[in-house]
Design a protein around this motif. Sequence first.
Motif, PDB file in Angstrom:
ATOM      1  N   MET A   1       0.842  -1.193   0.000  1.00 49.68           N
ATOM      2  CA  MET A   1       0.000   0.000   0.000  1.00 49.68           C
ATOM      3  C   MET A   1       0.879   1.245   0.000  1.00 49.68           C
ATOM      4  O   MET A   1       2.004   1.215   0.501  1.00 49.68           O
ATOM      5  CB  MET A   1      -0.925   0.017   1.209  1.00 49.68           C
ATOM      6  N   ARG A   2       0.347   2.327  -0.546  1.00 52.59           N
ATOM      7  CA  ARG A   2       1.124   3.572  -0.635  1.00 52.59           C
ATOM      8  C   ARG A   2       0.364   4.710   0.019  1.00 52.59           C
ATOM      9  O   ARG A   2      -0.837   4.900  -0.225  1.00 52.59           O
ATOM     10  CB  ARG A   2       1.412   3.915  -2.096  1.00 52.59           C
ATOM     11  N   ALA A   3       1.075   5.467   0.840  1.00 53.23           N
ATOM     12  CA  ALA A   3       0.532   6.680   1.454  1.00 53.23           C
ATOM     13  C   ALA A   3       1.288   7.877   0.903  1.00 53.23           C
ATOM     14  O   ALA A   3       2.504   7.834   0.705  1.00 53.23           O
ATOM     15  CB  ALA A   3       0.672   6.634   2.968  1.00 53.23           C
ATOM     16  N   LEU A   4       0.555   8.942   0.651  1.00 50.09           N
ATOM     17  CA  LEU A   4       1.128  10.186   0.153  1.00 50.09           C
ATOM     18  C   LEU A   4       0.885  11.281   1.174  1.00 50.09           C
ATOM     19  O   LEU A   4      -0.261  11.592   1.500  1.00 50.09           O
ATOM     20  CB  LEU A   4       0.478  10.556  -1.183  1.00 50.09           C
TER      21      LEU A   4
ATOM     22  N   ARG B   1      -5.377   6.123  14.349  1.00 45.86           N
ATOM     23  CA  ARG B   1      -6.443   5.208  13.940  1.00 45.86           C
ATOM     24  C   ARG B   1      -7.219   5.783  12.757  1.00 45.86           C
ATOM     25  O   ARG B   1      -7.640   5.052  11.861  1.00 45.86           O
ATOM     26  CB  ARG B   1      -7.394   4.962  15.105  1.00 45.86           C
ATOM     27  N   GLY B   2      -7.401   7.106  12.772  1.00 44.30           N
ATOM     28  CA  GLY B   2      -8.138   7.742  11.686  1.00 44.30           C
ATOM     29  C   GLY B   2      -7.433   7.596  10.357  1.00 44.30           C
ATOM     30  O   GLY B   2      -8.073   7.362   9.322  1.00 44.30           O
ATOM     31  N   LEU B   3      -6.108   7.742  10.362  1.00 41.25           N
ATOM     32  CA  LEU B   3      -5.357   7.561   9.130  1.00 41.25           C
ATOM     33  C   LEU B   3      -5.531   6.149   8.582  1.00 41.25           C
ATOM     34  O   LEU B   3      -5.758   5.955   7.378  1.00 41.25           O
ATOM     35  CB  LEU B   3      -3.873   7.834   9.367  1.00 41.25           C
ATOM     36  N   LEU B   4      -5.420   5.168   9.464  1.00 43.07           N
ATOM     37  CA  LEU B   4      -5.535   3.782   9.034  1.00 43.07           C
ATOM     38  C   LEU B   4      -6.962   3.463   8.567  1.00 43.07           C
ATOM     39  O   LEU B   4      -7.159   2.758   7.582  1.00 43.07           O
ATOM     40  CB  LEU B   4      -5.106   2.845  10.159  1.00 43.07           C
ATOM     41  N   TRP B   5      -7.943   4.003   9.282  1.00 36.82           N
ATOM     42  CA  TRP B   5      -9.340   3.774   8.874  1.00 36.82           C
ATOM     43  C   TRP B   5      -9.586   4.344   7.478  1.00 36.82           C
ATOM     44  O   TRP B   5     -10.245   3.704   6.631  1.00 36.82           O
ATOM     45  CB  TRP B   5     -10.294   4.419   9.878  1.00 36.82           C
TER      46      TRP B   5
ATOM     47  N   GLY C   1       2.683  -1.421   6.829  1.00 33.11           N
ATOM     48  CA  GLY C   1       2.878  -1.889   5.477  1.00 33.11           C
ATOM     49  C   GLY C   1       2.787  -0.854   4.374  1.00 33.11           C
ATOM     50  O   GLY C   1       2.743  -1.205   3.192  1.00 33.11           O
ATOM     51  N   PHE C   2       2.801   0.432   4.743  1.00 30.24           N
ATOM     52  CA  PHE C   2       2.711   1.482   3.730  1.00 30.24           C
ATOM     53  C   PHE C   2       4.093   1.903   3.242  1.00 30.24           C
ATOM     54  O   PHE C   2       5.032   2.051   4.030  1.00 30.24           O
ATOM     55  CB  PHE C   2       2.013   2.722   4.291  1.00 30.24           C
ATOM     56  N   GLU C   3       4.186   2.121   1.946  1.00 31.47           N
ATOM     57  CA  GLU C   3       5.302   2.863   1.375  1.00 31.47           C
ATOM     58  C   GLU C   3       4.887   4.325   1.395  1.00 31.47           C
ATOM     59  O   GLU C   3       3.827   4.678   0.865  1.00 31.47           O
ATOM     60  CB  GLU C   3       5.558   2.408  -0.058  1.00 31.47           C
ATOM     61  N   VAL C   4       5.693   5.182   2.016  1.00 28.90           N
ATOM     62  CA  VAL C   4       5.305   6.573   2.230  1.00 28.90           C
ATOM     63  C   VAL C   4       6.061   7.492   1.283  1.00 28.90           C
ATOM     64  O   VAL C   4       7.300   7.465   1.209  1.00 28.90           O
ATOM     65  CB  VAL C   4       5.565   7.013   3.690  1.00 28.90           C
ATOM     66  N   THR C   5       5.323   8.294   0.542  1.00 28.42           N
ATOM     67  CA  THR C   5       5.869   9.315  -0.344  1.00 28.42           C
ATOM     68  C   THR C   5       5.449  10.677   0.180  1.00 28.42           C
ATOM     69  O   THR C   5       4.353  10.823   0.727  1.00 28.42           O
ATOM     70  CB  THR C   5       5.327   9.133  -1.783  1.00 28.42           C
ATOM     71  N   THR C   6       6.321  11.676   0.059  1.00 28.75           N
ATOM     72  CA  THR C   6       5.961  13.022   0.483  1.00 28.75           C
ATOM     73  C   THR C   6       5.995  13.973  -0.696  1.00 28.75           C
ATOM     74  O   THR C   6       6.739  13.784  -1.660  1.00 28.75           O
ATOM     75  CB  THR C   6       6.919  13.549   1.573  1.00 28.75           C
ATOM     76  N   SER C   7       5.170  15.009  -0.612  1.00 27.32           N
ATOM     77  CA  SER C   7       5.162  16.055  -1.625  1.00 27.32           C
ATOM     78  C   SER C   7       5.005  17.401  -0.939  1.00 27.32           C
ATOM     79  O   SER C   7       4.201  17.546  -0.010  1.00 27.32           O
ATOM     80  CB  SER C   7       4.017  15.851  -2.620  1.00 27.32           C
ATOM     81  N   GLU C   8       5.765  18.372  -1.393  1.00 21.06           N
ATOM     82  CA  GLU C   8       5.655  19.721  -0.864  1.00 21.06           C
ATOM     83  C   GLU C   8       5.158  20.678  -1.940  1.00 21.06           C
ATOM     84  O   GLU C   8       5.488  21.859  -1.942  1.00 21.06           O
ATOM     85  CB  GLU C   8       6.995  20.152  -0.259  1.00 21.06           C
TER      86      GLU C   8
ATOM     87  N   ASP D   1       6.220   6.328  11.131  1.00 19.08           N
ATOM     88  CA  ASP D   1       6.475   4.976  11.618  1.00 19.08           C
ATOM     89  C   ASP D   1       5.195   4.162  11.698  1.00 19.08           C
ATOM     90  O   ASP D   1       5.194   2.952  11.407  1.00 19.08           O
ATOM     91  CB  ASP D   1       7.152   5.022  12.986  1.00 19.08           C
ATOM     92  N   LEU D   2       4.104   4.798  12.110  1.00 15.69           N
ATOM     93  CA  LEU D   2       2.824   4.093  12.161  1.00 15.69           C
ATOM     94  C   LEU D   2       2.466   3.542  10.784  1.00 15.69           C
ATOM     95  O   LEU D   2       2.034   2.389  10.648  1.00 15.69           O
ATOM     96  CB  LEU D   2       1.721   5.037  12.640  1.00 15.69           C
ATOM     97  N   LEU D   3       2.663   4.356   9.782  1.00 19.93           N
ATOM     98  CA  LEU D   3       2.314   3.939   8.427  1.00 19.93           C
ATOM     99  C   LEU D   3       3.231   2.829   7.927  1.00 19.93           C
ATOM    100  O   LEU D   3       2.764   1.813   7.390  1.00 19.93           O
ATOM    101  CB  LEU D   3       2.369   5.137   7.487  1.00 19.93           C
ATOM    102  N   THR D   4       4.537   3.004   8.097  1.00 26.07           N
ATOM    103  CA  THR D   4       5.457   1.975   7.610  1.00 26.07           C
ATOM    104  C   THR D   4       5.280   0.666   8.377  1.00 26.07           C
ATOM    105  O   THR D   4       5.379  -0.419   7.795  1.00 26.07           O
ATOM    106  CB  THR D   4       6.913   2.448   7.695  1.00 26.07           C
ATOM    107  N   ASP D   5       4.991   0.771   9.670  1.00 29.35           N
ATOM    108  CA  ASP D   5       4.762  -0.438  10.468  1.00 29.35           C
ATOM    109  C   ASP D   5       3.517  -1.192  10.011  1.00 29.35           C
ATOM    110  O   ASP D   5       3.375  -2.387  10.283  1.00 29.35           O
ATOM    111  CB  ASP D   5       4.633  -0.088  11.950  1.00 29.35           C
TER     112      ASP D   5
END
Length: 214
Positions: free
Chosen positions: A1-4, A206-210, A30-37, A24-28
């Motif tokens: 899964m990917r989070a932006l 929890r809200g992010l994961l939901w 299973g998310f691959e985390v990308t950032t954008s500014e 860390d919550l996201l990577t733990d």
Amino acid sequence: MRALMVRGGWEGHEPVACTELFRDLLTDNGFEVTTSETLDVYTDRELLAATDLIIQCWTGGRFTAEQEKGLVARVRDGAGFAGWHGGILATGYDASSYQFMIGGRFLCHPGGFVDHTVDITGDHPIVAGLDSFAVHTEQYYCHVDPSLDVLATTTFAGHPDEPGTAGVVMPVVWVRRFGAGRVFVSTLGHSPADLLVPQTRTLTGRGLLWAAGH
């Protein structure tokens, strides 16, 4: 899964520091985390199509028509969208489709930083096991959609700045379905210190994961 993580805007809300609290919550989970500014990321259809969760922390942003269209379409098609405080509620004021999607907009916070209580109002998994709790932060007064699934509220005491707000019960945390997508919004989170309040950190995580369908 990917989070932006889309972060920027007014630096007083410390968008980088606040979003990093949840990496860390996201990577733990299973998310691959990308950032954008840059908000132009919302015009990258290929990236958005591969994104399961969009976390926005961008106070005071103004969307172009193309940016708004790309974001709203992706959430309607199934991406989760989540954020807190001004990063989601005090941005895009002239973007009606965005406002309709998130279900609320920030108006003011009488008295600035004040002591108040966050009351848990439901048994949704995001707030399961949490009791009402006290905070010292901005008490957001918002205009909100009546269709929201409200998970927490606060009652205004009527600060001298705006005595007419006395007794008003205002949503603090809510969720909603938007097409095939899920939206999570919290008015809490002015700074990293606010997000580190244990109850706030728990319900935000929890809200992010939901929103991502977990």
